[in-house]
Scaffold this motif. Structure first.
Motif, mmCIF file in Angstrom:
data_model
loop_
_atom_site.group_PDB
_atom_site.id
_atom_site.type_symbol
_atom_site.label_atom_id
_atom_site.label_comp_id
_atom_site.label_asym_id
_atom_site.label_seq_id
_atom_site.Cartn_x
_atom_site.Cartn_y
_atom_site.Cartn_z
ATOM 1 N N ASP A 1 119.408 56.529 54.133
ATOM 2 C CA ASP A 1 118.442 56.787 53.058
ATOM 3 C C ASP A 1 118.876 55.972 51.859
ATOM 4 N N GLU B 1 116.011 61.042 47.396
ATOM 5 C CA GLU B 1 115.681 60.033 48.388
ATOM 6 C C GLU B 1 114.379 59.340 48.016
ATOM 7 N N SER C 1 113.689 55.916 53.363
ATOM 8 C CA SER C 1 114.391 56.207 54.617
ATOM 9 C C SER C 1 114.220 55.010 55.517
HETATM 10 MG MG MG Z 1 113.484 60.583 54.842
#
Ligand code: MG
Ligand code: ATP
Length: 435
Positions: A351, A358, A361
């Protein structure tokens, strides 16, 4: 020719111009009427001294409601006290559209409205410069993303949003009635962009929509998300993907710093220069750092928002707002994630975090057909449902990887917005389908 407020300056003194916009304010002062009109670049003062203005023109201002749209032709006059240092003395005024009263939302920002009321009346809300600033910044960042990716050999593609199977398993899907069949809105272009890697177009990106029927009601989640979704082939491992992300994120941040100075000023926002290279923190090391500050996350669990936030604070103390978390446990990552070459409990998934959240990803993907089938089964999914996807892996699929960057999340963190709904024109959440 119509001009915007910022195309006129005090040195235009004496010029005849045409301007147009919304009546932001109207004031009377003895024999003078001031109309402040607002266009996309700012405010313009129209000054009407009763003595020198044709009576018909003066008369027009009498019943002119705020937020009506007018067009004005007149002479520019230097005036230090007016916005931008000039005023316009009108020869003629045309009312293009009258606004009803009372206003459902006062876009001059004089009345504080809560987010729900603002979103209910989003068109009015979007008349405020501090709101449009967000979308001008969004446009600048997106256009830079396209330029950066284009220069890095990526071509922009558009893949279907109506799909027949889940791309990931796990996250919830919105069903769509598709003639005689049931279909779904895509939660990401994941499978299609991977299929593109088998076509020879070995670097693709999409400004994608993610539709996610997750019932959360948080300041970080939407049910319709915009993302920059990339896939690239002939990589050695996930580090090649991370290199692209770093370049992309730095380019997006820097273009906002350089080209959106006025918008940042309006938002009262300062953005520091991004520090490179972004540190790469292994998942295990992230857990260790968290344990050091009294937060125990068991191996094999995804980081909760709270853990992510805490880690963000630790990283900030070390001088980093932007960093990767790498080598996630394989079991918490989707079937298409490449297992780590040496230790199979880990994966080549990562990530990218921005201030403890976040925003990206990504991973190296499995490109071997048989391993992919095995991984699908291990996740309790049925390979038969992935037939057309899988066939792309049978006849020559290069090693590849990719990522998805949430545009709204990025903006929230870049600009310090209090809620992700601020970063979308017309947000879709658990309760909102209008406007
Ligand atoms: Mg994710
Ligand atoms: P999270 O765990 O934070 O809910 P995720 O891991 O489910 O997100 P991914 O599938 O990894 O999300 O999607 C890639 C990126 O897309 C995320 O890093 C985030 O920036 C954005 N994103 C995903 N889901 C959402 C959502 N519901 N609302 C806003 N942004 C999202």
């Amino acid at each position: 020719m119509r001009k915007y407020s910022n195309e006129i300056t005090p040195s235009s003194d004496g010029e005849r111009v045409e301007v147009a916009g919304w009546v932001h304010d109207k004031r009377k002062l003895g024999g003078l009427v001031f109309l402040i009109i607002r266009d996309r670049t700012g405010l313009i003062q129209i000054t009407l001294p009763k003595k020198f203005i044709p009576p018909k023109v003066f008369e027009l201002t009498r019943n002119l409601s705020k937020e009506s749209v007018i067009s004005v032709v007149g002479k520019v006059q230097k005036e230090d006290k007016a916005p931008n240092g000039y005023e316009i003395i009108p020869d003629s005024i045309e009312i293009l559209s009258r606004s009803a009263t009372p206003l459902l939302l006062d876009p001059t920002g004089k009345v504080d409205a809560n987010l729900d009321t603002r979103l209910d009346n989003r068109v009015m809300d979007l008349r405020r410069s501090e709101i449009t600033a967000i979308f001008k910044i969004r446009a600048a960042a997106l256009s830079q993303a396209r330029e950066f990716l284009g220069n890095s050999g990526f071509i922009e593609v558009t893949t279907p949003s109506i799909i027949s199977t889940s791309s990931e398993g796990g996250t919830e899907l919105f069903p769509v009635s598709y003639f005689e069949e049931e279909a779904f809105l895509a939660q990401s272009p994941q499978l299609y962009k991977q299929m593109m890697m088998g076509t020879g177009l070995d670097r693709v990106f999409e400004t994608a929509k993610y539709f996610r029927a997750e019932e959360h009601d948080t300041i970080w989640h939407l049910n319709e998300v915009s993302a920059i979704d990339c896939e690239l082939a002939f990589i050695k491992d996930e580090r090649d993907v991370m290199k692209i992300i770093e370049g992309l994120v730095v380019a997006m941040i820097n273009v906002v710093r350089e080209k959106c100075k006025r918008e940042l000023e309006i938002l009262n926002c300062e953005i520091p220069e991004p520090k490179t290279p972004f540190p790469m923190l292994k998942y295990d090391d992230a857990l260790a750092k968290l344990e050091d500050c009294g937060m125990k996350v068991p191996f094999g669990e995804d980081l909760s928002s709270e853990a992510e936030k805490r880690l963000g604070e630790v990283m900030r103390e070390e001088g980093h707002d932007l960093y990767f978390i790498t080598k996630y446990p394989l079991e918490i990552k989707p079937f298409y994630t490449m297992p780590d070459a040496e230790e199979g409990i880990y994966s080549n998934a990562f990530d990218m975090e921005y201030k403890g959240r976040e925003i990206v990803s990504g991973s190296q993907r499995v490109h071997e057909h048989d391993l992919l089938v095995e991984r699908i089964k291990e996740k309790g999914l049925v390979p038969e449902n992935f037939k057309s996807y899988l066939s792309g892996f049978k006849f020559g699929m290069p090693p590849h990887g990719g990522f998805g960057l949430g545009i709204e999340r990025f903006l929230v963190l870049l600009l310090g917005l209090p809620n992700i709904r601020e970063a979308v024109l017309f947000p879709r959440d658990r309760k909102r389908l209008e406007p």
